[in-house]
Write a protein that holds these residues in place. Structure first.
Motif, PDB file in Angstrom:
ATOM      1  N   ALA A 112      87.712  53.673  24.136  1.00 49.08           N
ATOM      2  CA  ALA A 112      88.577  52.828  25.105  1.00 49.08           C
ATOM      3  C   ALA A 112      89.576  52.831  24.780  1.00 49.08           C
ATOM      4  O   ALA A 112      90.416  52.610  25.611  1.00 49.08           O
ATOM      5  CB  ALA A 112      87.700  51.391  24.797  1.00 49.08           C
ATOM      6  N   LEU A 116      93.265  54.057  27.293  1.00 43.30           N
ATOM      7  CA  LEU A 116      94.396  53.294  27.679  1.00 43.30           C
ATOM      8  C   LEU A 116      95.669  54.153  28.042  1.00 43.30           C
ATOM      9  O   LEU A 116      95.775  55.019  27.587  1.00 43.30           O
ATOM     10  CB  LEU A 116      94.754  52.290  26.732  1.00 43.30           C
ATOM     11  CG  LEU A 116      93.696  51.234  26.202  1.00 43.30           C
ATOM     12  CD1 LEU A 116      93.980  50.291  25.115  1.00 43.30           C
ATOM     13  CD2 LEU A 116      93.580  50.271  27.651  1.00 43.30           C
ATOM     14  N   ASP A 164      96.062  44.139  31.855  1.00 43.27           N
ATOM     15  CA  ASP A 164      95.021  44.125  32.551  1.00 43.27           C
ATOM     16  C   ASP A 164      93.970  45.316  32.182  1.00 43.27           C
ATOM     17  O   ASP A 164      92.721  45.426  31.826  1.00 43.27           O
ATOM     18  CB  ASP A 164      95.120  44.412  34.024  1.00 43.27           C
ATOM     19  CG  ASP A 164      95.635  43.266  34.758  1.00 43.27           C
ATOM     20  OD1 ASP A 164      95.643  42.060  34.293  1.00 43.27           O
ATOM     21  OD2 ASP A 164      96.465  43.390  35.705  1.00 43.27           O
ATOM     22  N   ALA A 165      94.782  46.585  31.776  1.00 50.16           N
ATOM     23  CA  ALA A 165      93.768  47.553  31.187  1.00 50.16           C
ATOM     24  C   ALA A 165      93.189  47.147  29.836  1.00 50.16           C
ATOM     25  O   ALA A 165      92.156  47.736  29.603  1.00 50.16           O
ATOM     26  CB  ALA A 165      94.706  48.749  31.024  1.00 50.16           C
ATOM     27  N   HIS A 167      92.559  44.083  28.943  1.00 47.42           N
ATOM     28  CA  HIS A 167      91.394  43.128  29.021  1.00 47.42           C
ATOM     29  C   HIS A 167      90.267  43.941  29.315  1.00 47.42           C
ATOM     30  O   HIS A 167      88.906  43.770  29.047  1.00 47.42           O
ATOM     31  CB  HIS A 167      91.772  42.227  29.813  1.00 47.42           C
ATOM     32  CG  HIS A 167      92.411  41.367  29.152  1.00 47.42           C
ATOM     33  ND1 HIS A 167      93.295  40.435  29.754  1.00 47.42           N
ATOM     34  CD2 HIS A 167      92.565  40.684  28.112  1.00 47.42           C
ATOM     35  CE1 HIS A 167      93.784  39.338  29.195  1.00 47.42           C
ATOM     36  NE2 HIS A 167      93.653  39.822  27.666  1.00 47.42           N
ATOM     37  N   GLU A 168      90.289  45.148  30.170  1.00 47.83           N
ATOM     38  CA  GLU A 168      89.134  45.773  30.830  1.00 47.83           C
ATOM     39  C   GLU A 168      88.418  46.588  29.741  1.00 47.83           C
ATOM     40  O   GLU A 168      87.309  46.749  29.378  1.00 47.83           O
ATOM     41  CB  GLU A 168      89.672  46.658  31.972  1.00 47.83           C
ATOM     42  CG  GLU A 168      88.608  47.417  32.746  1.00 47.83           C
ATOM     43  CD  GLU A 168      88.963  48.140  33.835  1.00 47.83           C
ATOM     44  OE1 GLU A 168      88.765  49.158  34.235  1.00 47.83           O
ATOM     45  OE2 GLU A 168      90.005  47.520  34.608  1.00 47.83           O
ATOM     46  N   ALA A 169      89.368  47.235  29.165  1.00 50.18           N
ATOM     47  CA  ALA A 169      88.886  48.407  28.037  1.00 50.18           C
ATOM     48  C   ALA A 169      88.328  47.566  26.745  1.00 50.18           C
ATOM     49  O   ALA A 169      87.168  48.027  26.128  1.00 50.18           O
ATOM     50  CB  ALA A 169      89.839  49.405  27.813  1.00 50.18           C
ATOM     51  N   GLY A 171      88.379  43.871  25.976  1.00 51.17           N
ATOM     52  CA  GLY A 171      88.167  42.442  26.354  1.00 51.17           C
ATOM     53  C   GLY A 171      87.318  41.680  25.259  1.00 51.17           C
ATOM     54  O   GLY A 171      87.411  40.557  24.921  1.00 51.17           O
ATOM     55  N   HIS A 172      86.694  42.467  24.663  1.00 48.38           N
ATOM     56  CA  HIS A 172      85.410  42.041  23.733  1.00 48.38           C
ATOM     57  C   HIS A 172      86.277  41.669  22.263  1.00 48.38           C
ATOM     58  O   HIS A 172      85.756  41.046  21.411  1.00 48.38           O
ATOM     59  CB  HIS A 172      84.410  42.822  23.455  1.00 48.38           C
ATOM     60  CG  HIS A 172      84.660  44.172  23.105  1.00 48.38           C
ATOM     61  ND1 HIS A 172      85.045  45.070  23.857  1.00 48.38           N
ATOM     62  CD2 HIS A 172      84.471  44.771  21.969  1.00 48.38           C
ATOM     63  CE1 HIS A 172      85.218  46.318  23.246  1.00 48.38           C
ATOM     64  NE2 HIS A 172      84.697  46.213  22.154  1.00 48.38           N
ATOM     65  N   THR A 175      92.328  39.381  23.151  1.00 47.52           N
ATOM     66  CA  THR A 175      92.722  38.509  24.227  1.00 47.52           C
ATOM     67  C   THR A 175      94.202  38.402  24.357  1.00 47.52           C
ATOM     68  O   THR A 175      94.808  37.920  23.452  1.00 47.52           O
ATOM     69  CB  THR A 175      92.104  37.166  23.878  1.00 47.52           C
ATOM     70  OG1 THR A 175      90.841  37.396  23.970  1.00 47.52           O
ATOM     71  CG2 THR A 175      92.232  36.255  25.030  1.00 47.52           C
TER      72      THR A 175
END
Length: 189
Positions: A112, A116, A164-165, A167-169, A171-172, A175
């Protein structure tokens, strides 16, 4: 450890694949800083072809202006290996009063993270470095520190795309939010 010298180099001088190559080199270096991984395994670990990795290594073994060589060829038992030349080779030379470093967090080596853009990688490296230096799980950046002017690494559009990228990749794990102070009208990240 990712020393401040390496951190500054990664923020300013590399592409996305070169960023991953330097992180892979740090993870697989011995006490002397020699990368203990053959090129085919290193290419697979970085997520690129061996041919492109050779081009990257060729670029990083020749100095550019005031930037020093990142990799130095080393002959070890008849095999050509490379030494990572930024920062201290081992923790034996670490001086806790003045040396600043970032831990080699596990997510730096995840698929992940490798997926990016360079801006997302830079943003996470900046946060991870500050987390290590401050010994905190939450860090705060002044917006003008990240997007100070037109010559900086980030523009507002690049920063928003990177957030945004991330958070998408990831996000777990990560933050990122904006905050502001109403009296001073300062923005924070």
């Amino acid at each position: 450890m990712i020393y401040e010298e390496t951190y500054q180099y990664l923020l300013r001088n590399v592409s996305s694949t070169e960023f991953d190559t330097c992180l892979y080199a740090l993870l697989h270096s011995d006490w002397d800083g020699v990368i203990q991984s053959p090129l085919h395994r290193m290419a697979r670990g970085v997520g690129t072809t061996e041919k492109y990795l050779r081009q990257i290594i060729r670029k990083l073994t020749s100095p550019h202006g005031s930037v020093q060589k990142v990799f130095v060829p080393v002959d070890q038992d008849g095999e050509l290996l490379y030494k990572f030349n930024l920062g201290a080779a081992s923790i034996l030379g670490f001086y806790s009063k003045s040396d600043r470093y970032c831990k080699k967090y596990r997510f730096f080596y995840s698929d992940a993270f490798k997926g990016l853009s360079i801006h997302g990688k830079r943003l996470l490296l900046m946060a991870a470095f500050r987390m290590s230096v401050l010994r905190s799980e939450e860090v705060l950046f002044d917006y003008s520190e990240i997007v100070p002017d037109g010559r900086s690494l980030f523009t507002r559009k690049r920063l928003l795309g990177a957030i945004d990228a991330v958070h998408e990749a990831l996000g777990h794990l990560v933050t990122i939010t904006f905050a502001s102070r109403s009296f001073s009208k300062k923005k924070f990240l």
